[in-house]
Design a protein around this motif. Structure first.
Motif, PDB file in Angstrom:
ATOM      1  N   ASN A 123       4.929  -4.222  -5.294  1.00  0.00           N
ATOM      2  CA  ASN A 123       6.280  -3.688  -5.091  1.00  0.00           C
ATOM      3  C   ASN A 123       6.211  -2.175  -4.927  1.00  0.00           C
ATOM      4  O   ASN A 123       6.528  -1.412  -5.837  1.00  0.00           O
ATOM      5  N   VAL A 124       5.775  -1.722  -3.736  1.00  0.00           N
ATOM      6  CA  VAL A 124       5.682  -0.281  -3.509  1.00  0.00           C
ATOM      7  C   VAL A 124       7.071   0.340  -3.372  1.00  0.00           C
ATOM      8  O   VAL A 124       7.225   1.559  -3.501  1.00  0.00           O
ATOM      9  N   GLY A 125       8.074  -0.500  -3.134  1.00  0.00           N
ATOM     10  CA  GLY A 125       9.434   0.021  -2.975  1.00  0.00           C
ATOM     11  C   GLY A 125       9.913   0.791  -4.185  1.00  0.00           C
ATOM     12  O   GLY A 125      10.654   1.774  -4.052  1.00  0.00           O
ATOM     13  N   LYS A 126       9.493   0.369  -5.385  1.00  0.00           N
ATOM     14  CA  LYS A 126       9.957   1.056  -6.596  1.00  0.00           C
ATOM     15  C   LYS A 126       9.445   2.495  -6.637  1.00  0.00           C
ATOM     16  O   LYS A 126      10.109   3.396  -7.170  1.00  0.00           O
ATOM     17  N   TYR A 127       8.261   2.732  -6.065  1.00  0.00           N
ATOM     18  CA  TYR A 127       7.728   4.089  -6.020  1.00  0.00           C
ATOM     19  C   TYR A 127       8.445   4.926  -4.958  1.00  0.00           C
ATOM     20  O   TYR A 127       8.718   6.109  -5.172  1.00  0.00           O
ATOM     21  N   LEU A 128       8.753   4.310  -3.818  1.00  0.00           N
ATOM     22  CA  LEU A 128       9.471   5.032  -2.768  1.00  0.00           C
ATOM     23  C   LEU A 128      10.874   5.410  -3.217  1.00  0.00           C
ATOM     24  O   LEU A 128      11.424   6.425  -2.781  1.00  0.00           O
ATOM     25  N   GLU A 129      11.453   4.613  -4.104  1.00  0.00           N
ATOM     26  CA  GLU A 129      12.791   4.915  -4.625  1.00  0.00           C
ATOM     27  C   GLU A 129      12.760   6.005  -5.691  1.00  0.00           C
ATOM     28  O   GLU A 129      13.696   6.814  -5.780  1.00  0.00           O
ATOM     29  N   SER A 130      11.706   6.039  -6.484  1.00  0.00           N
ATOM     30  CA  SER A 130      11.698   6.948  -7.639  1.00  0.00           C
ATOM     31  C   SER A 130      10.940   8.256  -7.404  1.00  0.00           C
ATOM     32  O   SER A 130      11.169   9.239  -8.123  1.00  0.00           O
ATOM     33  N   LEU A 131      10.054   8.287  -6.401  1.00  0.00           N
ATOM     34  CA  LEU A 131       9.241   9.476  -6.167  1.00  0.00           C
ATOM     35  C   LEU A 131       9.615  10.135  -4.854  1.00  0.00           C
ATOM     36  O   LEU A 131       9.874   9.452  -3.857  1.00  0.00           O
ATOM     37  N   ARG A 132       9.603  11.470  -4.843  1.00  0.00           N
ATOM     38  CA  ARG A 132       9.953  12.239  -3.653  1.00  0.00           C
ATOM     39  C   ARG A 132       8.958  13.383  -3.472  1.00  0.00           C
ATOM     40  O   ARG A 132       8.307  13.824  -4.420  1.00  0.00           O
TER      41      ARG A 132
ATOM     42  N   VAL B 127       0.838  -1.195   0.000  1.00  0.00           N
ATOM     43  CA  VAL B 127       0.000   0.000   0.000  1.00  0.00           C
ATOM     44  C   VAL B 127       0.874   1.246   0.000  1.00  0.00           C
ATOM     45  O   VAL B 127       1.738   1.414   0.871  1.00  0.00           O
ATOM     46  N   LEU B 128       0.649   2.121  -0.966  1.00  0.00           N
ATOM     47  CA  LEU B 128       1.349   3.394  -1.054  1.00  0.00           C
ATOM     48  C   LEU B 128       0.331   4.515  -0.913  1.00  0.00           C
ATOM     49  O   LEU B 128      -0.715   4.512  -1.559  1.00  0.00           O
TER      50      LEU B 128
END
Length: 230
Positions: free
Chosen positions: A174-183, A150-151
């Protein structure tokens, strides 16, 4: 031959698009309110008892257009609507806790076209399919992953003097890919839909006396996709 849309430059977008029949009309001195029945597109393979196959967003029309719209559309009419999302914090009357809520301010309404009119120009047959789509272009003001898959992303839009900080939810393995690419501060485009639900709330003495099941209506913006905008 495949046709690809030209990549858009960033712009602020706050748009809720829906098509469906009017199932309820409520008019007061300030607004004309319509409840629209839209097909639920995220039905699980295994449903729970009481699950509805439809969502029921409510759209409010204000100002000069209110009287004309009030006199033109009635329950049973199939309409296409565009609206802006206005989030706010609402306190629960029973628990005093606050939660995110939404108002949807109508900007356009018209009779929905029929399928044969869309395809061939013949005004016959059924109306076009139900639609429930949210389009957003804005700046990330908050991003987190409160639980697995959940993002949560707050997207801030600025349009015609209105600043709206819209909370959204995206579910992905894989919410991790969003946490890595979005700020926070990134400009993004996103597309999704509005989910409406009735949820049980905490039992109270009043509910116990009346025998009513404690519940409240919730509205959530569910994303299907999000990306950085240039």
């Amino acid at each position: 031959k495949e046709i690809f849309m030209e990549r858009m430059n960033f712009e602020n977008i706050n748009e809720f698009i829906l098509t469906g029949p009017i199932v309820r009309k409520n008019v007061n001195d300030v607004a004309c309110n319509f409840t629209i029945k839209t097909q639920r597109m995220d039905m699980p393979n295994v449903t729970k008892e009481g699950d509805s196959s439809y969502y029921y967003p409510e759209i409010s029309f204000y100002g000069e257009q209110k009287d004309e719209i009030e006199n033109t559309y009635e329950p049973g009419d199939v309409v296409s609507i565009k609206a802006a999302i206005r989030p706010y914090r609402r306190a629960d009357r029973e628990t005093s806790r606050t939660h995110a809520e939404f108002r949807f301010i109508g900007t356009m309404i018209k009779q929905a076209p029929k399928i044969l009119m869309e395809e061939f120009g013949y005004d016959e047959g059924d109306f076009v399919d139900s639609e429930n789509k949210v389009r957003l272009g804005g700046t990330i003001s908050r991003i987190s992953a409160p639980s697995a898959n959940v993002l949560r992303v707050n997207i801030r839009t600025f349009i015609d003097g209105h600043v709206d900080n819209i909370p959204t939810i995206l579910r992905d393995r894989n919410v991790g890919k969003y946490l890595e690419s979005l700020r926070v501060g990134d400009k993004v485009f996103a597309v999704g839909f509005l989910r409406t639900q009735r949820r049980r709330t905490e039992e109270t003495a009043e509910n116990a006396e009346t025998g009513r099941t404690p519940s409240r209506h919730t509205r959530e913006t569910i994303l299907k996709a999000i990306c950085k905008a240039e």
